[in-house]
Design a protein around this motif. Structure first.
Motif, PDB file in Angstrom:
ATOM      1  N   ARG A 244      41.277  40.422  54.065  1.00 30.48           N
ATOM      2  CA  ARG A 244      40.852  39.044  53.851  1.00 30.48           C
ATOM      3  C   ARG A 244      41.770  38.100  54.616  1.00 30.48           C
ATOM      4  O   ARG A 244      42.988  38.144  54.484  1.00 30.48           O
TER       5      ARG A 244
ATOM      6  N   HIS B 260      31.542  47.234  44.957  1.00 28.57           N
ATOM      7  CA  HIS B 260      30.430  46.285  45.052  1.00 28.57           C
ATOM      8  C   HIS B 260      29.533  46.195  43.834  1.00 28.57           C
ATOM      9  O   HIS B 260      28.693  45.296  43.753  1.00 28.57           O
TER      10      HIS B 260
ATOM     11  N   GLU C  53      42.815  44.384  50.311  1.00 28.80           N
ATOM     12  CA  GLU C  53      42.182  44.378  49.000  1.00 28.80           C
ATOM     13  C   GLU C  53      41.468  45.678  48.695  1.00 28.80           C
ATOM     14  O   GLU C  53      41.095  46.422  49.595  1.00 28.80           O
ATOM     15  N   TYR C  54      41.280  45.906  47.402  1.00 29.31           N
ATOM     16  CA  TYR C  54      40.438  46.984  46.903  1.00 29.31           C
ATOM     17  C   TYR C  54      39.129  46.332  46.472  1.00 29.31           C
ATOM     18  O   TYR C  54      39.139  45.341  45.740  1.00 29.31           O
ATOM     19  N   PHE C  55      37.997  46.884  46.905  1.00 28.98           N
ATOM     20  CA  PHE C  55      36.696  46.278  46.628  1.00 28.98           C
ATOM     21  C   PHE C  55      35.721  47.324  46.127  1.00 28.98           C
ATOM     22  O   PHE C  55      35.619  48.406  46.688  1.00 28.98           O
TER      23      PHE C  55
ATOM     24  N   ARG D 152      35.970  50.686  50.508  1.00 28.45           N
ATOM     25  CA  ARG D 152      36.724  50.194  49.349  1.00 28.45           C
ATOM     26  C   ARG D 152      37.946  49.396  49.784  1.00 28.45           C
ATOM     27  O   ARG D 152      38.424  48.557  49.041  1.00 28.45           O
TER      28      ARG D 152
ATOM     29  N   MET E  58      36.050  38.229  54.560  1.00 29.28           N
ATOM     30  CA  MET E  58      36.377  39.586  54.130  1.00 29.28           C
ATOM     31  C   MET E  58      35.690  40.562  55.067  1.00 29.28           C
ATOM     32  O   MET E  58      34.527  40.373  55.423  1.00 29.28           O
TER      33      MET E  58
ATOM     34  N   GLU F 242      39.353  46.576  52.082  1.00 30.67           N
ATOM     35  CA  GLU F 242      38.887  45.418  52.843  1.00 30.67           C
ATOM     36  C   GLU F 242      40.099  44.567  53.215  1.00 30.67           C
ATOM     37  O   GLU F 242      41.183  44.717  52.666  1.00 30.67           O
TER      38      GLU F 242
ATOM     39  N   TYR G  92      37.219  42.911  42.889  1.00 27.29           N
ATOM     40  CA  TYR G  92      38.007  42.750  44.091  1.00 27.29           C
ATOM     41  C   TYR G  92      39.424  42.381  43.675  1.00 27.29           C
ATOM     42  O   TYR G  92      39.644  41.400  42.985  1.00 27.29           O
TER      43      TYR G  92
ATOM     44  N   TYR H 113      43.511  42.063  45.212  1.00 25.46           N
ATOM     45  CA  TYR H 113      44.168  41.938  46.510  1.00 25.46           C
ATOM     46  C   TYR H 113      45.647  41.601  46.385  1.00 25.46           C
ATOM     47  O   TYR H 113      46.120  41.120  45.370  1.00 25.46           O
TER      48      TYR H 113
ATOM     49  N   GLU I  72      38.193  34.016  39.833  1.00 27.89           N
ATOM     50  CA  GLU I  72      39.337  34.385  40.652  1.00 27.89           C
ATOM     51  C   GLU I  72      40.616  33.962  39.958  1.00 27.89           C
ATOM     52  O   GLU I  72      40.693  32.889  39.395  1.00 27.89           O
TER      53      GLU I  72
END
Length: 125
Positions: free
Chosen positions: A79, A66, A62-64, A75, A101, A77, A38, A40, A9
């Protein structure tokens, strides 16, 4: 999140200083060993318990993606969470973050995930 793998991170909360008075913008990203990514952006503010101990509640969008890990259902999300940090003399911080999340029901399913992270924040001078 029951996914195994390393998490990297890169939070940049301290990068913007106190531009918005008590609320400061934050941006960051992380990835896992299973290919999840991820990124954000959001806001947070500091609550000083003493000179060196700081709690920072945060909220972010955020953009996620997997990868081969857990599918969080969308996509996009959201947090919510907080950090508890020790602040050094040079204003860098080291602490722990706790986050939830979720896609807030905008996806086909919304399993949500809880994260516990080790946080190192370095201010831009």
């Amino acid at each position: 999140m029951s996914q195994t793998g390393s998490i990297k991170e890169e939070p940049y909360r301290g990068a913007f200083g106190d531009m918005l008075w008590v609320v400061a913008p934050l941006v960051g990203a992380f990835g896992t060993g299973k290919g999840a990514f991820y990124g954000y952006g959001g806001i947070g503010f500091d609550i000083n318990f003493c000179e060196k101990l700081v709690a920072t509640p945060t909220a972010a969008v955020e953009y996620f993606t997997h990868g081969t890990g857990i599918d969080l259902g969308a996509r996009t999300e959201f947090r919510l969470g907080a950090e508890l940090d020790y602040r050094f003399e040079n204003l860098s911080r080291f602490g722990i973050g706790f986050y939830h999340m979720s896609n807030a029901g905008i996806g086909q399913h919304d399993p949500g995930a809880e994260l516990v992270t080790v946080v190192l924040t370095m201010p831009f001078h």
